[in-house]
Design a protein around this motif. Structure first.
Motif, PDB file in Angstrom:
ATOM      1  N   ALA A  78       0.835  -1.201   0.000  1.00  0.00           N
ATOM      2  CA  ALA A  78       0.000   0.000   0.000  1.00  0.00           C
ATOM      3  C   ALA A  78       0.875   1.258   0.000  1.00  0.00           C
ATOM      4  CB  ALA A  78      -0.946  -0.004   1.197  1.00  0.00           C
ATOM      5  N   ALA A  79       1.914   1.283   0.840  1.00  0.00           N
ATOM      6  CA  ALA A  79       2.822   2.434   0.899  1.00  0.00           C
ATOM      7  C   ALA A  79       3.582   2.595  -0.417  1.00  0.00           C
ATOM      8  CB  ALA A  79       3.791   2.282   2.068  1.00  0.00           C
ATOM      9  N   ARG A  80       4.044   1.490  -0.996  1.00  0.00           N
ATOM     10  CA  ARG A  80       4.767   1.545  -2.276  1.00  0.00           C
ATOM     11  C   ARG A  80       3.880   2.093  -3.388  1.00  0.00           C
ATOM     12  NH1 ARG A  80       4.162  -1.800  -6.085  1.00  0.00           N
ATOM     13  NH2 ARG A  80       3.549  -3.597  -4.797  1.00  0.00           N
ATOM     14  N   GLU A  81       2.636   1.625  -3.430  1.00  0.00           N
ATOM     15  CA  GLU A  81       1.711   2.083  -4.470  1.00  0.00           C
ATOM     16  C   GLU A  81       1.429   3.587  -4.344  1.00  0.00           C
ATOM     17  OE1 GLU A  81       0.474   0.608  -7.149  1.00  0.00           O
ATOM     18  OE2 GLU A  81       1.250  -1.403  -6.780  1.00  0.00           O
ATOM     19  N   LEU A  82       1.334   4.106  -3.130  1.00  0.00           N
ATOM     20  CA  LEU A  82       1.150   5.554  -2.958  1.00  0.00           C
ATOM     21  C   LEU A  82       2.306   6.319  -3.582  1.00  0.00           C
ATOM     22  CD1 LEU A  82      -0.144   6.125   0.685  1.00  0.00           C
ATOM     23  CD2 LEU A  82      -1.414   6.278  -1.458  1.00  0.00           C
ATOM     24  N   GLU A  83       3.511   5.831  -3.343  1.00  0.00           N
ATOM     25  CA  GLU A  83       4.684   6.501  -3.891  1.00  0.00           C
ATOM     26  C   GLU A  83       4.733   6.374  -5.411  1.00  0.00           C
ATOM     27  OE1 GLU A  83       9.429   7.012  -2.984  1.00  0.00           O
ATOM     28  OE2 GLU A  83       8.285   5.530  -1.853  1.00  0.00           O
ATOM     29  N   GLU A  84       4.446   5.191  -5.934  1.00  0.00           N
ATOM     30  CA  GLU A  84       4.492   4.980  -7.382  1.00  0.00           C
ATOM     31  C   GLU A  84       3.408   5.763  -8.115  1.00  0.00           C
ATOM     32  OE1 GLU A  84       6.221   0.404  -7.238  1.00  0.00           O
ATOM     33  OE2 GLU A  84       4.248   0.762  -8.117  1.00  0.00           O
ATOM     34  N   GLU A  85       2.189   5.725  -7.604  1.00  0.00           N
ATOM     35  CA  GLU A  85       1.070   6.320  -8.322  1.00  0.00           C
ATOM     36  C   GLU A  85       0.860   7.805  -8.034  1.00  0.00           C
ATOM     37  OE1 GLU A  85      -2.519   4.022  -8.405  1.00  0.00           O
ATOM     38  OE2 GLU A  85      -1.409   2.137  -8.615  1.00  0.00           O
ATOM     39  N   LEU A  86       1.173   8.234  -6.803  1.00  0.00           N
ATOM     40  CA  LEU A  86       0.913   9.626  -6.425  1.00  0.00           C
ATOM     41  C   LEU A  86       2.158  10.430  -6.112  1.00  0.00           C
ATOM     42  CD1 LEU A  86      -2.191   9.163  -4.079  1.00  0.00           C
ATOM     43  CD2 LEU A  86      -2.156   9.701  -6.534  1.00  0.00           C
ATOM     44  N   GLY A  87       3.321   9.768  -6.046  1.00  0.00           N
ATOM     45  CA  GLY A  87       4.557  10.475  -5.749  1.00  0.00           C
ATOM     46  C   GLY A  87       4.648  10.981  -4.322  1.00  0.00           C
ATOM     47  N   VAL A  88       3.961  10.309  -3.385  1.00  0.00           N
ATOM     48  CA  VAL A  88       4.001  10.733  -1.982  1.00  0.00           C
ATOM     49  C   VAL A  88       4.366   9.562  -1.076  1.00  0.00           C
ATOM     50  CG1 VAL A  88       2.302  12.589  -2.219  1.00  0.00           C
ATOM     51  CG2 VAL A  88       1.530  10.321  -1.604  1.00  0.00           C
ATOM     52  N   ARG A  89       5.011   9.903   0.025  1.00  0.00           N
ATOM     53  CA  ARG A  89       5.257   8.933   1.087  1.00  0.00           C
ATOM     54  C   ARG A  89       4.377   9.322   2.256  1.00  0.00           C
ATOM     55  NH1 ARG A  89      11.547   7.245   1.439  1.00  0.00           N
ATOM     56  NH2 ARG A  89      11.801   6.842  -0.777  1.00  0.00           N
ATOM     57  N   ALA A  90       3.678   8.339   2.776  1.00  0.00           N
ATOM     58  CA  ALA A  90       2.795   8.595   3.917  1.00  0.00           C
ATOM     59  C   ALA A  90       2.585   7.293   4.665  1.00  0.00           C
ATOM     60  CB  ALA A  90       1.448   9.143   3.435  1.00  0.00           C
ATOM     61  N   PRO A  91       2.430   7.380   5.985  1.00  0.00           N
ATOM     62  CA  PRO A  91       2.120   6.159   6.730  1.00  0.00           C
ATOM     63  C   PRO A  91       0.727   5.656   6.337  1.00  0.00           C
ATOM     64  CG  PRO A  91       2.349   8.066   8.208  1.00  0.00           C
ATOM     65  CD  PRO A  91       2.559   8.552   6.813  1.00  0.00           C
ATOM     66  N   VAL A  92       0.614   4.355   6.155  1.00  0.00           N
ATOM     67  CA  VAL A  92      -0.683   3.754   5.843  1.00  0.00           C
ATOM     68  C   VAL A  92      -1.098   2.878   7.031  1.00  0.00           C
ATOM     69  CG1 VAL A  92      -0.374   3.809   3.345  1.00  0.00           C
ATOM     70  CG2 VAL A  92       0.358   1.803   4.610  1.00  0.00           C
ATOM     71  N   ARG A  93      -2.375   2.872   7.302  1.00  0.00           N
ATOM     72  CA  ARG A  93      -2.908   2.078   8.411  1.00  0.00           C
ATOM     73  C   ARG A  93      -3.891   1.067   7.840  1.00  0.00           C
ATOM     74  NH1 ARG A  93      -5.166   4.393  13.960  1.00  0.00           N
ATOM     75  NH2 ARG A  93      -3.067   3.852  14.626  1.00  0.00           N
TER      76      ARG A  93
END
Length: 176
Positions: A78-93
């Motif tokens: 989930a965290a990797r996909e956020l970075e790949e698709e949206l260019g952001v790093r964020a904690p996922v719960r």
């Protein structure tokens, strides 16, 4: 490009490593991780998929995600996909998972949430349009726009997903 995923059974136990396209063709369950993204004001990120993609071209979605790579946890994916698709790093719960019979193939869908505090820079090969919608605007959009059916299924299973993060209970993360 080969995308290796873990083929799993109806209990989400690993049976082996396979190519994701093969898992889809054969109807073998595998794993997918998604995230409901909110901004600090509580709005939900909705995006439209490009017309050229093989899965759900031009459809809207309110979940960001993709296949869980072999050896990866739902949360890592989930965290990797956020970075790949949206260019952001964020904690996922982690919120929940379920065996989604899927419009394309069966898979275990792990649903997460994240609050994004930095600007998103979507990958145009994954996101044709994006916008932040209030809970009410999301409900209206779900009635008017063509959404990826599996995201709609996740919302049907957990209607509270459209609510602000504080209103959504957080269970313990799943074991891989």
């Amino acid at each position: 490009m080969t995308e290796l995923v873990e083929r799993v059974d109806e209990e989400d136990r690993v049976l082996g490593v396979v190519d994701r396209d093969e898992a889809i063709r054969q109807g073998w369950p595998h794993r997918v991780a998604t995230t409901v993204c909110r901004d600090p004001r509580g709005r939900v990120l909705v995006h439209r998929r490009p017309e050229h993609v093989s899965r759900f071209p031009g459809h809207y979605d309110w979940l960001i995600g993709g296949g869980v790579a072999a050896g990866e946890t739902y949360q890592e994916a989930a965290a990797r996909e956020l970075e790949e698709e949206l260019g952001v790093r964020a904690p996922v719960r982690f919120l929940f998972k379920f065996l989604c019979r899927g419009a394309i193939s069966p898979y275990w869908l792990g649903v997460h949430r994240a609050v994004l505090t930095e600007a998103v820079t979507p990958d145009p090969s994954e996101v044709a349009w994006h916008g932040w919608l209030t809970e009410r605007e999301l409900r209206e959009a779900l009635r008017r726009w063509l959404f990826v059916p599996d995201g709609v299924e996740a919302l049907r299973r957990r209607p509270d997903l459209g609510a602000p993060p504080a209103a959504i209970p957080s269970p313990a993360p799943p074991r891989s």
